[in-house]
Scaffold this motif. Sequence first.
Motif, PDB file in Angstrom:
ATOM      1  N   GLY A  49       0.803  -1.213   0.000  1.00 50.69           N
ATOM      2  CA  GLY A  49       0.000   0.000   0.000  1.00 50.69           C
ATOM      3  C   GLY A  49       0.840   1.268   0.000  1.00 50.69           C
ATOM      4  N   ALA A  50       0.214   2.376  -0.383  1.00 46.11           N
ATOM      5  CA  ALA A  50       0.908   3.666  -0.458  1.00 46.11           C
ATOM      6  C   ALA A  50       1.461   4.080   0.901  1.00 46.11           C
ATOM      7  N   GLU A  51       0.743   3.725   1.980  1.00 39.89           N
ATOM      8  CA  GLU A  51       1.179   4.141   3.310  1.00 39.89           C
ATOM      9  C   GLU A  51       2.473   3.456   3.741  1.00 39.89           C
ATOM     10  N   MET A  52       2.871   2.380   3.046  1.00 39.18           N
ATOM     11  CA  MET A  52       4.084   1.661   3.389  1.00 39.18           C
ATOM     12  C   MET A  52       5.243   1.998   2.455  1.00 39.18           C
ATOM     13  N   GLY A 210      -9.750 -12.471   1.935  1.00 44.33           N
ATOM     14  CA  GLY A 210      -9.515 -11.029   1.891  1.00 44.33           C
ATOM     15  C   GLY A 210      -8.449 -10.606   0.900  1.00 44.33           C
ATOM     16  N   GLY A 211      -7.567 -11.543   0.506  1.00 45.80           N
ATOM     17  CA  GLY A 211      -6.482 -11.217  -0.409  1.00 45.80           C
ATOM     18  C   GLY A 211      -5.282 -10.608   0.290  1.00 45.80           C
ATOM     19  N   SER A 212      -5.508 -10.028   1.449  1.00 53.97           N
ATOM     20  CA  SER A 212      -4.467  -9.484   2.319  1.00 53.97           C
ATOM     21  C   SER A 212      -5.011  -9.558   3.735  1.00 53.97           C
ATOM     22  N   HIS A 213      -4.149  -9.365   4.725  1.00 53.17           N
ATOM     23  CA  HIS A 213      -4.615  -9.376   6.113  1.00 53.17           C
ATOM     24  C   HIS A 213      -5.558  -8.204   6.364  1.00 53.17           C
ATOM     25  N   GLN A 214      -5.229  -7.077   5.766  1.00 50.65           N
ATOM     26  CA  GLN A 214      -6.112  -5.928   5.894  1.00 50.65           C
ATOM     27  C   GLN A 214      -7.486  -6.231   5.302  1.00 50.65           C
ATOM     28  N   GLY A 215      -7.476  -6.898   4.136  1.00 45.89           N
ATOM     29  CA  GLY A 215      -8.735  -7.235   3.481  1.00 45.89           C
ATOM     30  C   GLY A 215      -9.578  -8.197   4.296  1.00 45.89           C
ATOM     31  N   VAL A 235      -1.997  -5.323  10.711  1.00 47.75           N
ATOM     32  CA  VAL A 235      -3.046  -4.324  10.970  1.00 47.75           C
ATOM     33  C   VAL A 235      -2.627  -3.310  12.027  1.00 47.75           C
ATOM     34  N   THR A 236      -1.409  -3.440  12.533  1.00 50.97           N
ATOM     35  CA  THR A 236      -0.985  -2.565  13.627  1.00 50.97           C
ATOM     36  C   THR A 236      -0.955  -1.091  13.251  1.00 50.97           C
ATOM     37  N   ASN A 237      -0.776  -0.795  11.946  1.00 51.04           N
ATOM     38  CA  ASN A 237      -0.764   0.603  11.520  1.00 51.04           C
ATOM     39  C   ASN A 237      -2.158   1.215  11.462  1.00 51.04           C
ATOM     40  N   GLN A 257      -8.471   6.643  14.501  1.00 47.43           N
ATOM     41  CA  GLN A 257      -8.953   7.826  13.799  1.00 47.43           C
ATOM     42  C   GLN A 257      -7.940   8.200  12.722  1.00 47.43           C
ATOM     43  N   GLY A 258      -8.418   8.474  11.522  1.00 50.46           N
ATOM     44  CA  GLY A 258      -7.530   8.826  10.427  1.00 50.46           C
ATOM     45  C   GLY A 258      -6.824   7.650   9.796  1.00 50.46           C
ATOM     46  N   ALA A 259      -7.301   6.418  10.062  1.00 52.65           N
ATOM     47  CA  ALA A 259      -6.679   5.226   9.485  1.00 52.65           C
ATOM     48  C   ALA A 259      -6.720   5.290   7.962  1.00 52.65           C
ATOM     49  N   ALA A 260      -5.647   4.815   7.345  1.00 52.31           N
ATOM     50  CA  ALA A 260      -5.553   4.813   5.883  1.00 52.31           C
ATOM     51  C   ALA A 260      -6.434   3.727   5.289  1.00 52.31           C
ATOM     52  N   GLU A 261      -6.603   3.777   3.971  1.00 52.51           N
ATOM     53  CA  GLU A 261      -7.339   2.717   3.287  1.00 52.51           C
ATOM     54  C   GLU A 261      -6.685   1.363   3.564  1.00 52.51           C
ATOM     55  N   PRO A 262      -7.445   0.297   3.676  1.00 45.70           N
ATOM     56  CA  PRO A 262      -8.894   0.198   3.456  1.00 45.70           C
ATOM     57  C   PRO A 262      -9.731   0.397   4.704  1.00 45.70           C
ATOM     58  N   PHE A 263      -9.145   0.979   5.757  1.00 44.65           N
ATOM     59  CA  PHE A 263      -9.853   1.176   7.018  1.00 44.65           C
ATOM     60  C   PHE A 263     -10.406   2.595   7.167  1.00 44.65           C
ATOM     61  N   ASN A 264     -10.252   3.416   6.143  1.00 39.73           N
ATOM     62  CA  ASN A 264     -10.598   4.835   6.268  1.00 39.73           C
ATOM     63  C   ASN A 264     -12.076   5.079   6.513  1.00 39.73           C
ATOM     64  N   THR A 265     -12.941   4.140   6.169  1.00 40.00           N
ATOM     65  CA  THR A 265     -14.387   4.306   6.405  1.00 40.00           C
ATOM     66  C   THR A 265     -14.851   3.535   7.633  1.00 40.00           C
ATOM     67  N   LEU A 266     -13.888   3.013   8.408  1.00 43.47           N
ATOM     68  CA  LEU A 266     -14.239   2.140   9.537  1.00 43.47           C
ATOM     69  C   LEU A 266     -13.744   2.679  10.868  1.00 43.47           C
ATOM     70  N   GLU A 267     -13.454   3.964  10.945  1.00 44.24           N
ATOM     71  CA  GLU A 267     -12.939   4.564  12.183  1.00 44.24           C
ATOM     72  C   GLU A 267     -13.842   4.242  13.373  1.00 44.24           C
TER      73      GLU A 267
END
Length: 351
Positions: A49-52, A210-215, A235-237, A257-267
């Motif tokens: 991901g971009a955040e990494m 999920g395709g990834s742990h985040q997914g 998922v620690t980030n 709060q402010g989590a990057a995608e794909p968690f950005n809509t799940l704060e």
Amino acid sequence: MNKMVGLIALSLMVVTAGCGKQANNTEKASAEVQTKDTITVAWYPNESGAEMEGAREEIGKVIAAATGKKVEHKTTTDYTIAIEAIANGSADIAYMGAQGYVEARAKNKDVQPLVIASGESGTVDDAAYYSWLSVRKGEEESYKSGDGYSIDSIVGQKFSFVTNSSTSGFKVPSAAIIKHFSQMDKYKSLTVDDLTIGGEDKFFSDVLYGGSHQGSAVNLLNDKADIAAFCDTCVTNYVELSAGEENTAGAVYKVKQGAAEPFNTLEGKEFTVISATPVLNQPFVINAGTVNQEDIQKLKDSFTSDEVKNNSKIFLAKDSEEKGLFKQKSGNEQFLTVEDSFFNPIRELSE
């Protein structure tokens, strides 16, 4: 180590012999490896991901400084892409789970471990992360058993794995499920295949990947799955501990709060860990058929150096808000070399 209970906990003690900061890998590279100007590093979807990007680039700087070569990063959207890349030589180095390494090496014996991150002790004795089985906060009562938790109630639920090439997102949890349920007469013939397809007459009512742990975590928090397998480090980030003790059953985590995608809509969404199993740390692996032995040794020397150990952009400070692959907890964390045999406990899960 008292918390490290589970299917492969003993593996951390079994494989320590011969492992250390300057352990010599006895694997031999191909007799003649053509010198190349560029080293390509493949990354799993979890780290793509971009955040990494900053974390990837910092590792790239270590590789470039050690070898004098240009470094290119190959990000991926599927585990298989990274596994095939390191096996067929289109990537020279990869950061991957133990299961992915085992699969890549089975395809090509030139694939070998480069380094792994140590545990808090600075050794391989606690070089582990955790495979979690989690449920949405508020639904954990269905899995309570006395003062603890049980996976008895996962039957008939919607379950999310990561991908079948994931160590902590498939291999370890599926093996643990089979070990638990095969002790019951009804499930004594339960197999891995039985866990991969859902349906009314199946072990799970539905099976997602999920395709990834985040997914996989997002599948849980978006109500697509009732239970999900994913690991703590991936998922620690995006999440923070909100109740309980980290990496133990009963721990509750909340999306930052402010989590990057794909968690950005799940704060603020929360989940409860009902099972936490230790897993051998992910290795950086290298293809000795595309990188010569001189460069491999330079890379091992560089990765295991005090300079890299003390690089705060690689091993982030405990209280750092930066996004990274590794975080200091004790200050002893470092990279270590290991032999191929270090990963035998993962191989044995398939036997």
